[in-house]
Enzyme design. Structure first.
Site, PDB file in Angstrom:
ATOM      1  N   GLY A  89      26.921 -39.948  82.601  1.00  0.00           N
ATOM      2  CA  GLY A  89      27.713 -39.528  83.744  1.00  0.00           C
ATOM      3  C   GLY A  89      28.561 -40.681  84.239  1.00  0.00           C
ATOM      4  N   ARG A  90      28.969 -40.603  85.497  1.00  0.00           N
ATOM      5  CA  ARG A  90      29.784 -41.678  86.063  1.00  0.00           C
ATOM      6  C   ARG A  90      28.960 -42.798  86.679  1.00  0.00           C
ATOM      7  NH1 ARG A  90      33.333 -40.286  90.163  1.00  0.00           N
ATOM      8  NH2 ARG A  90      32.505 -38.199  90.425  1.00  0.00           N
ATOM      9  N   GLU A  93      29.008 -46.477  85.308  1.00  0.00           N
ATOM     10  CA  GLU A  93      30.216 -47.275  85.548  1.00  0.00           C
ATOM     11  C   GLU A  93      30.007 -48.277  86.677  1.00  0.00           C
ATOM     12  OE1 GLU A  93      34.615 -45.784  85.549  1.00  0.00           O
ATOM     13  OE2 GLU A  93      33.791 -45.511  87.576  1.00  0.00           O
ATOM     14  N   CYS A 119      25.158 -40.869  76.405  1.00  0.00           N
ATOM     15  CA  CYS A 119      26.520 -40.732  76.924  1.00  0.00           C
ATOM     16  C   CYS A 119      27.038 -42.076  77.457  1.00  0.00           C
ATOM     17  CB  CYS A 119      26.535 -39.624  77.974  1.00  0.00           C
ATOM     18  SG  CYS A 119      28.149 -38.922  78.295  1.00  0.00           S
ATOM     19  N   HIS A 120      27.439 -42.111  78.725  1.00  0.00           N
ATOM     20  CA  HIS A 120      27.976 -43.328  79.327  1.00  0.00           C
ATOM     21  C   HIS A 120      26.901 -44.357  79.665  1.00  0.00           C
ATOM     22  CE1 HIS A 120      31.506 -40.760  79.689  1.00  0.00           C
ATOM     23  NE2 HIS A 120      32.215 -41.842  79.926  1.00  0.00           N
ATOM     24  N   TYR A 139      29.128 -41.567  74.477  1.00  0.00           N
ATOM     25  CA  TYR A 139      30.315 -40.736  74.573  1.00  0.00           C
ATOM     26  C   TYR A 139      31.440 -41.494  73.871  1.00  0.00           C
ATOM     27  CZ  TYR A 139      33.795 -37.561  76.303  1.00  0.00           C
ATOM     28  OH  TYR A 139      34.805 -36.633  76.354  1.00  0.00           O
TER      29      TYR A 139
END
Length: 189
Positions: A89-90, A93, A119-120, A139
């Site tokens: 997800g975000r 980050e 993923c992320h 990702y």
């Protein structure tokens, strides 16, 4: 498989499926999962986002559920855990900028404990500098970060996963069956 104690590092706008599905699945087979987020304590929640693949050039994002944390980040000692789980997800980050998160992640590699990232989540692994010479899926947009961190990007199908030593990674939530199956094997070693 005896129950293990697993640390999940997550945060606001974590991917809904990549957080809730492994959190519940690991508990369903007898493991204890402590979900933590910097600057939050047990009972606090994080926002989730649902990422989907609907034919656009990148994923779409929709509001997800509120996910309740069940442990305090401030008192978390990674030495108390048998394994680490990093959803995508975000959230990665901004979580990758937290030096304590980086230190916790490094602990699991220094002690060769199982780590599952999806993923992320690879963004956190890259920031923690644990990917050198490791095969890592993520990702596809994270490929440059994996490679800049010295990792070998595994460009596998979205429903597949790859294990390299103590690390199992996957591109996104469609890989849950493969990713969790490989993580279960690492937990059972």
């Amino acid at each position: 498989m005896s129950g293990k104690k697993i640390l999940m590092i997550t945060g606001d706008f974590t991917e809904d499926y990549e957080t809730m599905v492994p959190f519940q699945a690991l508990q369903a087979v007898g493991h204890t999962v402590h979900a933590v987020c910097p600057d939050k304590k047990a009972g606090d929640t994080v926002a989730t986002a649902i990422h989907d693949f609907e034919g656009d050039q990148t994923y779409t994002e929709k509001p997800g559920h509120r996910f309740a944390l069940n442990a305090d980040f401030a008192s978390t000692d990674p030495a108390d855990y048998d394994a680490l789980l990093i959803p995508g997800g975000r959230a990665p980050e901004y979580l990758r900028l937290n030096e304590q998160v980086q230190s916790m992640v490094r602990h699991f590699f220094e002690t060769d404990k199982p780590v599952a990232a999806i993923c992320h989540g690879a963004q956190i692994l890259a920031a923690a500098n644990v990917l050198k010479d490791r095969k890592c899926s993520a990702y596809p947009a994270c490929q440059p970060e994996v490679e800049l961190a010295g990792g070998r990007f595994a460009g596998i199908d979205v429903d597949q996963a790859v294990t390299d030593g103590n690390l199992v990674t996957a591109p996104a939530w469609p890989a849950h069956p493969a990713w969790l199956s490989q993580f279960f094997k690492l937990l059972d070693r």
